[in-house]
Enzyme design. Structure first.
Site, short mmCIF file in Angstrom:
data_model
loop_
_atom_site.label_atom_id
_atom_site.label_comp_id
_atom_site.label_asym_id
_atom_site.label_seq_id
_atom_site.Cartn_x
_atom_site.Cartn_y
_atom_site.Cartn_z
N LEU A 190 0.81 -1.21 0.00
CA LEU A 190 0.00 0.00 0.00
C LEU A 190 0.85 1.27 0.00
O LEU A 190 1.87 1.35 0.68
CB LEU A 190 -0.92 0.00 1.23
CG LEU A 190 -1.82 -1.23 1.37
CD1 LEU A 190 -2.66 -1.14 2.65
CD2 LEU A 190 -2.72 -1.42 0.15
N HIS A 216 -3.41 4.33 -2.10
CA HIS A 216 -4.31 3.44 -1.35
C HIS A 216 -4.77 4.13 -0.07
O HIS A 216 -5.92 4.02 0.32
CB HIS A 216 -3.58 2.15 -0.97
CG HIS A 216 -3.17 1.29 -2.10
ND1 HIS A 216 -1.86 1.07 -2.43
CD2 HIS A 216 -3.90 0.57 -2.99
CE1 HIS A 216 -1.79 0.26 -3.46
NE2 HIS A 216 -3.01 -0.05 -3.83
N GLN A 248 -5.92 -12.26 -12.73
CA GLN A 248 -5.88 -11.03 -13.53
C GLN A 248 -4.51 -10.78 -14.14
O GLN A 248 -4.28 -9.74 -14.76
CB GLN A 248 -6.37 -9.82 -12.73
CG GLN A 248 -5.44 -9.34 -11.64
CD GLN A 248 -6.06 -8.22 -10.81
OE1 GLN A 248 -7.00 -8.43 -10.04
NE2 GLN A 248 -5.57 -7.00 -10.98
N GLY A 262 -9.20 3.74 -7.32
CA GLY A 262 -8.44 4.90 -7.76
C GLY A 262 -8.69 5.22 -9.23
O GLY A 262 -8.88 4.32 -10.05
O1 PAF Z 1 -6.49 -2.28 -8.69
C1 PAF Z 1 -6.13 -3.32 -8.10
O2 PAF Z 1 -5.27 -3.28 -7.22
C2 PAF Z 1 -6.76 -4.64 -8.49
O3 PAF Z 1 -7.01 -4.70 -9.85
C3 PAF Z 1 -8.03 -4.98 -7.67
C4 PAF Z 1 -9.14 -3.96 -7.93
C5 PAF Z 1 -7.69 -4.99 -6.20
C6 PAF Z 1 -8.56 -6.36 -8.07
O4 PAF Z 1 -7.62 -7.36 -7.81
#
Ligand code: PAF
Length: 289
Positions: free
Chosen positions: A39, A43, A67, A153
């Site tokens: 973070l 964040h 992802q 964000g």
């Molecule tokens: O933006 C991110 O950090 C990621 O894409 C999220 C939204 C936490 C999903 O894993």
């Protein structure tokens, strides 16, 4: 005697769900800040706002494997749970949800959430499976936390638009709150991936925000040609030897389709650039009067 609130770090979806159910029964509002950890002040701004606007706050810290593409940085993505916990505790977070991949994706996992069209441009071109991974995990996090509001964000402008589309299309009962980009003093947008940059690359990386500032100035001075905006940004970035452009785009802020000709509707000016091997993104929104 003051009793210190102790943050809970939980790994099982069912544990978070049980507590969130109690909160909801008691009429408390819940804010969720989904993160992949490591973070930074970007964040922190989301967490700060979530704590100000909700009775209870859950921060998820999960480097979501689905992802990441096969050649991406899943294995090396920076992690520091101790520092993250300290930041969350300082801000007054109630729960850190920190699952293992197997807590989120069981052996028979076979359900995905996919948003079409706006995921097929910009980052979706070089990261074709990325947004499906994001919308799938974010849907799960919404269900697990039972959140009334979720905070994202604006640096990840396409992600924010995709999540807004998903919640609207699927009638999810949650408010999506977009929060402004937080920048380093020299303009570089804060990102966990900035850690990958060596000192020379870190200096070179300021070309992203500088090129966007040049484009903003042109627009403020009355320029309306999307081509001129794209060309100005491309030329400025290309002059930086450590850069390699993925895309420089001016898109309609609702459809995410490229603007050809004049800018007459609200647009997103978005860029993705590799500095060395690190892929960075940045953007701004612009509405002509
Ligand atoms: O933006 C991110 O950090 C990621 O894409 C999220 C939204 C936490 C999903 O894993």
């Amino acid at each position: 005697m003051m009793t210190e609130k102790k943050i809970k770090i939980l790994s099982k979806p069912s544990e978070v769900q049980a507590i969130a159910s109690e909160w909801k029964k008691a009429g408390l509002s819940v804010g969720l800040v989904p993160t992949m950890g490591y973070l930074h002040d970007g964040h922190r701004s989301l967490i700060h706002r979530a704590c100000a606007e909700n009775d209870r706050v859950v921060v998820s810290i999960f480097v979501n494997p689905i992802q990441f593409g096969p050649t991406e940085d899943l294995a090396t993505y920076p992690r520091d749970l101790d520092a993250d916990s300290a930041l969350c505790e300082e801000e007054g977070v109630d729960i850190i949800f920190h699952p293992e991949p197997e807590d989120m994706y069981g052996p028979h996992f076979s359900t995905h959430v996919a948003v079409e069209k706006i995921t097929e441009t910009l980052c979706g071109v070089s990261r074709p499976t990325h947004f499906q991974g994001v919308t799938t995990v974010v849907s799960k996090l919404f269900h697990i936390s039972k959140a009334d509001r979720a905070y994202f964000g604006e640096k990840d402008a396409q992600q924010l638009a995709v999540i807004r589309r998903m919640t609207e299309d699927l009638n999810m009962d949650i408010e999506i709150v977009g929060c402004p980009i937080v920048r380093e003093e020299d303009g570089l947008a804060k990102s966990s991936r900035n850690k990958y940059l060596n000192p020379e690359e870190r200096k070179a990386a300021t070309v992203l925000s500088r090129s966007l500032s040049s484009a903003k100035k042109l627009l403020a001075d009355g320029e309306r040609s999307a081509d001129v905006i794209r060309r100005t940004i491309t030329e400025e970035i290309s002059a930086e030897p450590l850069s390699d452009i993925d895309y420089v785009s001016v898109v309609d802020s609702v459809t995410f389709e490229d603007i050809e000709g004049e800018i007459t509707t609200p647009v997103l000016v978005a860029i993705a650039v590799r500095i060395g091997t690190t892929r960075l993104i940045d953007n701004f929104s612009y509405s002509p009067q």
